[in-house]
Design an enzyme around this catalytic site. Structure first.
Site, PDB file in Angstrom:
ATOM      1  N   GLY A 252       0.814  -1.208   0.000  1.00  0.00           N
ATOM      2  CA  GLY A 252       0.000   0.000   0.000  1.00  0.00           C
ATOM      3  C   GLY A 252       0.845   1.255   0.000  1.00  0.00           C
TER       4      GLY A 252
ATOM      5  CD  GLU B 238       7.986  -2.176  -6.128  1.00  0.00           C
ATOM      6  OE1 GLU B 238       6.888  -2.336  -6.681  1.00  0.00           O
ATOM      7  OE2 GLU B 238       8.249  -1.191  -5.411  1.00  0.00           O
TER       8      GLU B 238
END
Length: 374
Positions: A128, A245
């Site tokens: 999120g 990531e």
């Protein structure tokens, strides 16, 4: 051959044999015709198979339930899995983002509670971060987590959230100290998605696929025990997550996909002299991507600043290369592969935006690699 190379080769041999035996034949042969429900069931079971086979959490230390191996082994497995047409499990975000975050910044209680269900595929996580008004400017997020007795109440909206349709948990960057200076007003919270106040709405891509969704939080409770790091220390935690990531395993999987597309062009356009120069250029750039990936792997054990800068270079390289490959696929106008190139072209439009826009990556490269003034 050095001992390290021998160990990596032995791991590759074991992984190759295991993948050959365990990748579902139904997925290999019929994945294009599977319903979303059938596809999700196979992908969820694949996470469990990886756990049982000893290939979950390859770079996670053994004391936390992982395999305790290096980035080289993780990249090798990603390449072999892609070549074996293995499914992409649903627990990917938890394994490559949540688990390293908890190991680096979490408490012993958080590690004991979350790591094993992440690695076993029992829990699916989502991220999120991005919001409708805060994508590239991540520090400008507006989701608020207001202090209440025993924790926080979260209110706000997150978008472009992968795997949220399947997720049991979400790690959320939210404002917890609205009067504090920028970058010092944020905290990282672990949110249980199976509670009232969480609403999910799918986002359909231009290609027709649904990879992302928007999630709304309305008075969603998070206990103090589920804050990662200090109150107001969320920015530092988030920067580590973004480095993971954009890291090597992501580039490895992208390299395999790009390599397959370039090989398809080389086969189908070998008699097209009008495309020869462009094909040669894409072929060379694809192998340069592989070379750069292994340079990053060489730096990974040092965990130095150079590694985190290098992943920004990788992100720009693979995303723009894939866009150029699919653009040539459309230009070649081959009727037999028209639908493939249409889908790939539309899918590739977004890759220079997500995981940190390429403009942001170029700023990082110019300031932190080249030393240029801001």
């Amino acid at each position: 051959m050095t001992e390290e190379v021998e160990q990596i080769q032995a791991f590759a041999d074991r992984a190759r044999a295991w993948l050959e035996e365990n990748v579902p034949a139904r997925w290999r042969k019929h994945r294009g015709s599977l319903s979303p429900e059938e596809s999700d069931a196979i992908r969820r079971e694949w996470d469990r198979q990886l756990w049982r086979g000893g290939f979950a959490g390859i770079t996670i230390p053994r004391e936390f339930g992982g395999q305790g191996l290096g980035l080289a082994e993780e990249v090798v497995f990603a390449v072999l899995a892609a070549k074996a047409q293995a499914p992409d499990g649903l627990a990917r975000v938890g394994k490559i983002l949540t688990a390293p975050m908890l190991i680096a910044s979490g408490t012993e209680e958080q590690r004991a509670k979350y790591l094993r269900p992440i690695l076993s595929g029992e829990d699916v996580w989502c991220q999120g971060f991005s919001e409708p008004g805060a994508g590239s400017d991540l520090a400008g997020v507006q989701t608020r987590a207001t202090r209440v007795e025993g924790g926080y109440l979260v209110n706000g909206r997150k978008t472009w959230t992968s795997f949220v349709q399947h997720a049991s948990h979400c790690f959320v960057l939210a404002v917890t100290q609205p009067d504090a200076p920028r970058y010092r007003n944020l905290s990282m919270l672990l949110v249980d998605m199976n509670q009232p106040g969480v609403a999910v709405n799918d986002i359909k891509q231009i290609s027709g696929a649904v990879h992302f969704a928007e999630v709304q939080f309305e008075n969603v409770f998070v206990p103090d025990s589920d804050r990662v790091g200090e109150d107001g220390g969320g920015w530092k935690v988030a920067m580590r997550v973004l480095g993971d990531e954009r890291g090597g395993a992501e580039t490895a999987s992208r390299y395999v996909e790009i390599r397959a597309d370039v090989d398809l062009l080389l086969r189908t356009c070998r008699d097209r002299p009008d495309l020869a120069n462009e094909l040669s250029d894409l072929d060379v750039r694809t192998e340069l991507l592989r070379w750069q990936l292994f340079k990053v792997i060489d730096r990974a054990p040092r965990e130095d600043a150079t590694f985190w800068r290098a992943v920004s270079i990788l992100k720009v390289m693979w995303s723009e290369l894939w866009q150029d490959v699919t653009r040539l696929g459309i230009k070649a106008a081959l009727p037999t592969d028209r639908e493939h190139w249409r889908y790939q072209y539309l899918e590739s439009r977004a890759v220079s935006v997500y995981s940190g826009t390429n403009e942001i990556q170029r700023n990082i490269i110019s300031e932190r690699v080249l030393g240029l003034p801001k």
